[in-house]
Design a protein around this motif. Structure first.
Motif, mmCIF file in Angstrom:
data_model
loop_
_atom_site.group_PDB
_atom_site.id
_atom_site.type_symbol
_atom_site.label_atom_id
_atom_site.label_comp_id
_atom_site.label_asym_id
_atom_site.label_seq_id
_atom_site.Cartn_x
_atom_site.Cartn_y
_atom_site.Cartn_z
ATOM 1 N N ILE A 120 41.693 41.786 34.074
ATOM 2 C CA ILE A 120 43.033 42.333 34.326
ATOM 3 C C ILE A 120 43.445 42.185 35.800
ATOM 4 C CG2 ILE A 120 44.097 44.516 34.954
ATOM 5 C CD1 ILE A 120 43.056 45.689 32.507
ATOM 6 N N PHE A 121 42.259 42.111 36.723
ATOM 7 C CA PHE A 121 42.193 41.740 38.138
ATOM 8 C C PHE A 121 42.446 40.300 38.184
ATOM 9 C CE2 PHE A 121 41.579 45.942 38.825
ATOM 10 C CZ PHE A 121 41.991 46.250 40.083
ATOM 11 N N GLY A 122 42.140 39.402 37.196
ATOM 12 C CA GLY A 122 42.143 37.743 37.285
ATOM 13 C C GLY A 122 40.970 37.293 38.061
ATOM 14 N N VAL A 123 39.931 38.063 38.004
ATOM 15 C CA VAL A 123 38.732 37.485 38.773
ATOM 16 C C VAL A 123 37.548 37.428 37.559
ATOM 17 C CG1 VAL A 123 39.591 38.355 40.915
ATOM 18 C CG2 VAL A 123 38.031 39.711 39.391
ATOM 19 N N SER A 124 36.471 36.793 38.234
ATOM 20 C CA SER A 124 35.218 36.845 37.297
ATOM 21 C C SER A 124 34.052 37.532 38.262
ATOM 22 C CB SER A 124 34.898 35.315 37.123
ATOM 23 O OG SER A 124 34.424 34.563 38.244
ATOM 24 N N PRO A 125 32.917 37.836 37.625
ATOM 25 C CA PRO A 125 31.829 38.491 38.344
ATOM 26 C C PRO A 125 31.366 37.504 38.990
ATOM 27 C CG PRO A 125 31.807 38.835 35.691
ATOM 28 C CD PRO A 125 32.942 37.862 36.084
ATOM 29 N N GLU A 126 31.284 36.286 38.944
ATOM 30 C CA GLU A 126 30.378 34.995 39.810
ATOM 31 C C GLU A 126 31.194 34.969 41.276
ATOM 32 O OE1 GLU A 126 29.901 34.570 35.486
ATOM 33 O OE2 GLU A 126 31.569 34.585 36.505
ATOM 34 N N ASP A 127 32.609 35.320 41.101
ATOM 35 C CA ASP A 127 33.156 34.951 42.508
ATOM 36 C C ASP A 127 33.993 36.158 43.091
ATOM 37 O OD1 ASP A 127 35.609 35.484 40.961
ATOM 38 O OD2 ASP A 127 36.185 33.245 40.751
ATOM 39 N N PHE A 128 33.828 37.573 42.509
ATOM 40 C CA PHE A 128 34.268 38.756 43.257
ATOM 41 C C PHE A 128 33.249 39.818 43.204
ATOM 42 C CE2 PHE A 128 36.605 42.577 42.598
ATOM 43 C CZ PHE A 128 37.786 42.476 43.600
ATOM 44 N N GLU A 129 33.012 40.222 44.404
ATOM 45 C CA GLU A 129 31.939 41.224 44.642
ATOM 46 C C GLU A 129 32.842 42.762 44.908
ATOM 47 O OE1 GLU A 129 29.072 42.831 48.286
ATOM 48 O OE2 GLU A 129 30.153 40.834 48.410
ATOM 49 N N ILE A 130 32.239 43.498 43.936
ATOM 50 C CA ILE A 130 33.129 44.743 43.525
ATOM 51 C C ILE A 130 32.617 45.822 44.825
ATOM 52 C CG2 ILE A 130 33.681 46.483 41.967
ATOM 53 C CD1 ILE A 130 32.238 45.073 39.892
ATOM 54 N N ASN A 131 33.679 45.891 45.561
ATOM 55 C CA ASN A 131 33.445 46.947 46.766
ATOM 56 C C ASN A 131 34.899 47.490 47.006
ATOM 57 O OD1 ASN A 131 34.691 45.190 48.849
ATOM 58 N ND2 ASN A 131 32.618 43.985 48.554
ATOM 59 N N PRO A 132 34.905 48.662 47.677
ATOM 60 C CA PRO A 132 36.339 49.067 48.187
ATOM 61 C C PRO A 132 36.988 48.277 48.763
ATOM 62 C CG PRO A 132 34.095 50.828 48.460
ATOM 63 C CD PRO A 132 33.695 49.482 48.128
ATOM 64 N N ALA A 133 36.589 47.618 49.831
ATOM 65 C CA ALA A 133 37.188 46.609 50.552
ATOM 66 C C ALA A 133 37.911 45.642 49.757
ATOM 67 C CB ALA A 133 36.563 46.075 51.709
ATOM 68 N N ASN A 134 37.162 44.967 48.914
ATOM 69 C CA ASN A 134 37.776 43.915 47.888
ATOM 70 C C ASN A 134 38.858 44.439 46.803
ATOM 71 O OD1 ASN A 134 36.276 41.616 49.282
ATOM 72 N ND2 ASN A 134 34.635 41.877 47.724
ATOM 73 N N VAL A 135 38.724 45.625 46.496
ATOM 74 C CA VAL A 135 39.271 46.266 45.268
ATOM 75 C C VAL A 135 40.577 46.582 46.097
ATOM 76 C CG1 VAL A 135 39.696 48.265 43.978
ATOM 77 C CG2 VAL A 135 37.546 47.120 43.970
ATOM 78 N N GLN A 136 40.693 47.087 47.441
ATOM 79 C CA GLN A 136 41.812 47.568 48.006
ATOM 80 C C GLN A 136 42.667 46.145 48.279
ATOM 81 O OE1 GLN A 136 41.549 50.481 51.032
ATOM 82 N NE2 GLN A 136 43.099 49.417 52.271
#
Length: 495
Positions: free
Chosen positions: A195-211
């Protein structure tokens, strides 16, 4: 609870000995089965489940050793306990032979009743315990098989449920996530990344990145949700937008539920995200369509109102016919536009629709390329053509069988030029003044479409030239300015 009795086979060729064995073993309370020969003993074994065999070594035809060898050859009796009774002195070699044949013990004669009972009791009890153990093993195996089947069925259902969930997530554009409120750790499933158009390899899940992926106007929704959970809210739902790395904006609806500890504090928040972009777009299209339908309905009513208000006639019947003709022309072009989802209309289709009521055959010649007209241009031009056809059918070339009409058109630099040439009809004279029909045609072409309309009242027939810009948007001007004066007033002197 009484124990199940077992069968003890007594084999001897002398009835007196058999009777003595019965008396000695009666107190054991087991089932005593009698056989007076080796062959009879074999018949009993084939029909009855035997726990212990008490057999005399010395018997005619089949002695005890031979009988034991035959018994051991049968798969059913390889573990059956056999006790030999011998009235002669048994040597070590004889004992060894007996053991090789399957004997488990020897009892010498004279028989000591207590010793015989003790030996038989031991092997009967061993048989009973063995059978009980086998039964328990069977029950355990059955339970294991049943439990294994239950686990396999449960695993299959779980796998099927997970497959359905995965299919639902893929088909329904859904994703799920989990947020450890204490440690701040996040967990996303495949659908959430998609849905977010990202992949686990290039996207670190944290509040700043999600926001950072939230639409700037919807960041407050995240802050509001966090504040609500801190206040003790257990569930929260909201709509928000995300901006994918490629810049695409997607609409989502998020549902979250909190897990509390024993003190009522939030320890974990889990949720589901559903991509509702297509639904939002459909709603926007629906709203746009509703506004468009409202706009077109108002325009159509305004045109009909203008037709009714501006039509002139000396008689009621003529007035009704004129109004009906123009409204029918308007309805025909609306039908054409509806079939194209209001994308436009072909000029040749408009002309064909106006020609349909006349059945003029070879009196009319058409020539020109395919031209797609904008909806507003098509409406205005359709009414203008209606005025020309109506006038020609009443007073011009189409009023006689000898009359001819040639319509040709061409497009040059987004300018449509249409030529209307009549011949062979009644003699034409230039009118002293413009009738309502002429004025309406001029108003529609010049005022609404920004084009030009030229009339040449030749004696042999009317020559009309219409020039219409194909890209001008002036067709959206107020319908009330459209002059649809009666074609009955568009009179030409005829002789």
């Amino acid at each position: 609870m009484d124990q199940e009795k077992v069968n003890i086979l007594l084999v001897d060729d002398q009835p007196a000995k058999l009777l003595a064995y019965e008396v000695i073993l009666k107190d054991l309370g087991e089932n005593l089965v009698i056989a007076s020969s080796g062959r009879e003993a074999l018949e009993v074994l084939l029909k009855t489940e035997i726990a212990v065999i008490l057999v005399d070594v010395c018997m005619p035809e089949l002695d005890g050793f031979e009988l034991a060898a035959m018994i051991r050859e049968h798969p059913r009796f390889q573990k059956t306990a056999m006790i030999f009774i011998s009235a002669i002195q048994v040597s070590d070699i004889d004992r060894l032979r007996g053991y090789e044949m399957g004997a488990v013990d020897y009892v010498p004669v004279p028989v000591v009743p207590e010793v015989l009972r003790a030996k038989i009791k031991v092997f009967a009890e061993l048989y009973r315990k063995t059978r009980e153990l086998e039964r328990l093993n069977h029950e355990l195996e059955d339970r294991v098989r049943a439990r294994t089947a239950e686990l396999e069925a449960s695993t299959a259902k779980l796998r099927e449920s997970e497959q359905r969930r995965s299919m639902a997530i893929a088909a329904g554009k859904m994703g799920s996530w989990d947020w450890d409120w204490i440690s701040g750790d996040w967990m996303w499933d495949e659908g959430q990344y998609r849905i977010f158009g990202v992949s686990p390899e290039d996207f670190e899940i944290n509040p700043a990145n999600v926001q950072a992926r939230l639409h700037p106007d919807d960041v407050d929704q995240l802050r509001k949700a966090i504040a609500e959970f801190n206040k003790g809210t257990r569930a929260y739902e909201t709509e928000f937008r995300i901006v994918r790395p490629d810049g695409e904006v997607r609409w989502c609806v998020g549902t979250a539920a909190a897990t509390m500890d024993e003190n009522g504090r939030v320890v974990r928040v889990s949720g589901v995200t559903v991509d509702i972009t297509e639904r939002k777009r459909a709603e926007e299209r629906q709203n746009l369509l509703a506004r468009e339908v409202d706009h077109r309905a108002k325009n159509a009513l305004a045109l009909a109102q203008s037709i009714v208000r501006l039509t002139r006639a000396d008689e009621v019947k003529a007035y009704v016919n004129a109004v009906e003709g123009r409204i029918n022309a308007l309805a025909r072009v609306h039908t054409i536009l509806s079939l194209s989802s209001w994308q436009g209309a072909e000029l040749s289709r408009l002309i064909d629709e106006e020609l349909a009521p006349y059945s003029l055959g070879e009196q009319i010649k058409l020539a020109g390329p395919e031209v797609q007209l904008l909806p507003a241009t098509a409406q205005t031009l359709a009414l203008a053509l209606h005025e020309l056809f109506t006038n020609s059918a009443k007073y011009g070339a189409l009023s006689t069988r000898a009359g001819r009409l040639a319509i040709d058109w061409q497009v040059d630099d987004e300018l449509l030029t249409l030529s209307w040439e009549e011949s062979g009809g009644p003699l034409v004279k230039t009118p002293q003044s413009r009738g309502f029909g002429t004025r309406s045609l001029l108003a529609s072409i010049e005022s609404q479409l920004g084009g030009q309309a030229q009339f040449d009242w030749r004696a042999e027939g009317l020559l009309c030239r219409l020039e219409v810009p194909l890209t001008r948007k002036t067709a959206a001007a107020a319908p009330g300015k459209f002059d649809t004066a009666g074609s009955a007033e568009l009179q030409r002197a005829s002789g």
